[in-house]
Scaffold this motif. Structure first.
Motif, PDB file in Angstrom:
ATOM      1  N   TYR A   8       0.733  -1.358   0.069  1.00 54.11           N
ATOM      2  CA  TYR A   8      -0.093   0.022   0.128  1.00 54.11           C
ATOM      3  C   TYR A   8       0.820   1.240   0.157  1.00 54.11           C
ATOM      4  O   TYR A   8       1.841   1.260   0.844  1.00 54.11           O
ATOM      5  CB  TYR A   8      -0.908   0.089   1.184  1.00 54.11           C
ATOM      6  N   GLY A   9       0.513   2.201  -0.804  1.00 52.64           N
ATOM      7  CA  GLY A   9       1.335   3.455  -0.907  1.00 52.64           C
ATOM      8  C   GLY A   9       0.373   4.654  -1.453  1.00 52.64           C
ATOM      9  O   GLY A   9      -0.934   4.485  -1.664  1.00 52.64           O
ATOM     10  N   ASN A  10       0.837   5.665  -1.160  1.00 51.28           N
ATOM     11  CA  ASN A  10       0.067   7.032  -1.726  1.00 51.28           C
ATOM     12  C   ASN A  10       0.226   7.170  -3.135  1.00 51.28           C
ATOM     13  O   ASN A  10       1.335   7.783  -3.586  1.00 51.28           O
ATOM     14  CB  ASN A  10       0.540   8.237  -0.814  1.00 51.28           C
ATOM     15  N   GLU A  11      -0.809   7.077  -4.012  1.00 46.93           N
ATOM     16  CA  GLU A  11      -0.727   7.115  -5.346  1.00 46.93           C
ATOM     17  C   GLU A  11      -0.533   8.383  -5.771  1.00 46.93           C
ATOM     18  O   GLU A  11       0.430   9.027  -6.908  1.00 46.93           O
ATOM     19  CB  GLU A  11      -1.767   6.537  -6.092  1.00 46.93           C
ATOM     20  N   ALA A  12      -0.798   9.585  -5.142  1.00 50.50           N
ATOM     21  CA  ALA A  12      -0.764  11.050  -5.287  1.00 50.50           C
ATOM     22  C   ALA A  12       0.563  11.303  -5.515  1.00 50.50           C
ATOM     23  O   ALA A  12       1.205  12.093  -6.082  1.00 50.50           O
ATOM     24  CB  ALA A  12      -1.704  11.666  -4.695  1.00 50.50           C
ATOM     25  N   SER A  13       1.302  10.976  -4.456  1.00 53.90           N
ATOM     26  CA  SER A  13       2.724  11.255  -4.079  1.00 53.90           C
ATOM     27  C   SER A  13       3.670  10.400  -5.253  1.00 53.90           C
ATOM     28  O   SER A  13       4.677  10.991  -5.768  1.00 53.90           O
ATOM     29  CB  SER A  13       3.233  10.862  -2.813  1.00 53.90           C
ATOM     30  N   MET A  14       3.106   9.308  -5.669  1.00 50.98           N
ATOM     31  CA  MET A  14       3.965   8.568  -6.733  1.00 50.98           C
ATOM     32  C   MET A  14       3.725   9.500  -7.921  1.00 50.98           C
ATOM     33  O   MET A  14       4.805   9.424  -8.973  1.00 50.98           O
ATOM     34  CB  MET A  14       3.551   7.171  -6.835  1.00 50.98           C
ATOM     35  N   GLN A  15       2.477   9.728  -8.231  1.00 50.56           N
ATOM     36  CA  GLN A  15       2.192  10.474  -9.449  1.00 50.56           C
ATOM     37  C   GLN A  15       3.192  12.005  -9.668  1.00 50.56           C
ATOM     38  O   GLN A  15       3.522  12.309 -10.690  1.00 50.56           O
ATOM     39  CB  GLN A  15       0.840  10.658  -9.804  1.00 50.56           C
ATOM     40  N   SER A  16       3.383  12.513  -8.484  1.00 52.63           N
ATOM     41  CA  SER A  16       4.076  13.704  -8.459  1.00 52.63           C
ATOM     42  C   SER A  16       5.673  13.686  -8.152  1.00 52.63           C
ATOM     43  O   SER A  16       6.280  14.512  -8.168  1.00 52.63           O
ATOM     44  CB  SER A  16       3.415  14.580  -7.396  1.00 52.63           C
ATOM     45  N   ALA A  17       6.088  12.374  -8.059  1.00 55.61           N
ATOM     46  CA  ALA A  17       7.494  12.056  -7.897  1.00 55.61           C
ATOM     47  C   ALA A  17       8.515  12.272  -9.153  1.00 55.61           C
ATOM     48  O   ALA A  17       7.845  12.184 -10.258  1.00 55.61           O
ATOM     49  CB  ALA A  17       7.730  10.542  -7.586  1.00 55.61           C
ATOM     50  N   ALA A 103       9.157   1.454   3.376  1.00 57.21           N
ATOM     51  CA  ALA A 103       9.601   2.754   3.680  1.00 57.21           C
ATOM     52  C   ALA A 103       8.783   3.930   3.522  1.00 57.21           C
ATOM     53  O   ALA A 103       8.940   4.923   4.202  1.00 57.21           O
ATOM     54  CB  ALA A 103      11.005   2.913   3.007  1.00 57.21           C
ATOM     55  N   HIS A 104       7.705   3.721   2.643  1.00 57.82           N
ATOM     56  CA  HIS A 104       7.042   5.113   2.262  1.00 57.82           C
ATOM     57  C   HIS A 104       5.438   4.641   2.566  1.00 57.82           C
ATOM     58  O   HIS A 104       4.641   5.485   1.957  1.00 57.82           O
ATOM     59  CB  HIS A 104       7.289   5.489   1.080  1.00 57.82           C
ATOM     60  N   GLY A 105       5.008   3.481   2.632  1.00 58.57           N
ATOM     61  CA  GLY A 105       3.648   2.876   2.907  1.00 58.57           C
ATOM     62  C   GLY A 105       3.677   1.706   3.794  1.00 58.57           C
ATOM     63  O   GLY A 105       4.301   2.147   4.753  1.00 58.57           O
ATOM     64  N   SER A 106       2.760   0.888   3.515  1.00 56.78           N
ATOM     65  CA  SER A 106       2.535  -0.123   4.475  1.00 56.78           C
ATOM     66  C   SER A 106       2.547  -1.418   3.674  1.00 56.78           C
ATOM     67  O   SER A 106       2.034  -1.609   2.548  1.00 56.78           O
ATOM     68  CB  SER A 106       1.385  -0.017   5.367  1.00 56.78           C
TER      69      SER A 106
END
Length: 115
Positions: A8-17, A103-106
């Motif tokens: 699980y992770g934050n899709e929004a943060s991945m799209q702005s990486a 490291a950035h999600g779960s």
């Protein structure tokens, strides 16, 4: 015993990486997958398309309802999974802790029912 490692992770943060961050993450997952393969514990795994492309199906009172997108709003979305076969939960937890997504999600570790 088989375990599913749900990432699980934050899709929004991945799209702005940045491209550099994305390249670094892909390299980390490549190394992690290679480690699972070398250890002989990987059964399967895949990266998932973004949650906005999901379709949710529910059946209530004999009627099927189909909804576009995820059913619930969450801070983290399911982005992929690995299925591993290891001796016990402690081994599965050890592999989950090594997953780059931790490291950035779960990472949710779920035992698979034996058929």
């Amino acid at each position: 015993m088989k375990y599913l490692l749900l990432i699980y992770g934050n899709e929004a943060s991945m799209q702005s990486a940045s491209k550099a961050d994305i390249d670094q993450m892909h390299a980390a997952y490549g190394a992690y997958t290679e480690a699972l393969q070398k250890a002989g514990v990987i059964v399967g795994g895949e990266r998932l398309q973004r949650s906005a492309l999901a379709t949710t199906v529910r059946v209530a009172d004999g009627k099927t309802k189909v909804l576009d997108g995820p059913y619930a709003e969450t801070k983290e979305q399911l982005g992929g999974f690995y299925m591993i076969e290891v001796p016990d939960l402690d081994a599965a937890l050890s592999w989950a802790a090594r997953c780059p997504g931790a490291a950035h999600g779960s990472i949710e570790v779920r035992p698979v029912w034996a058929m």
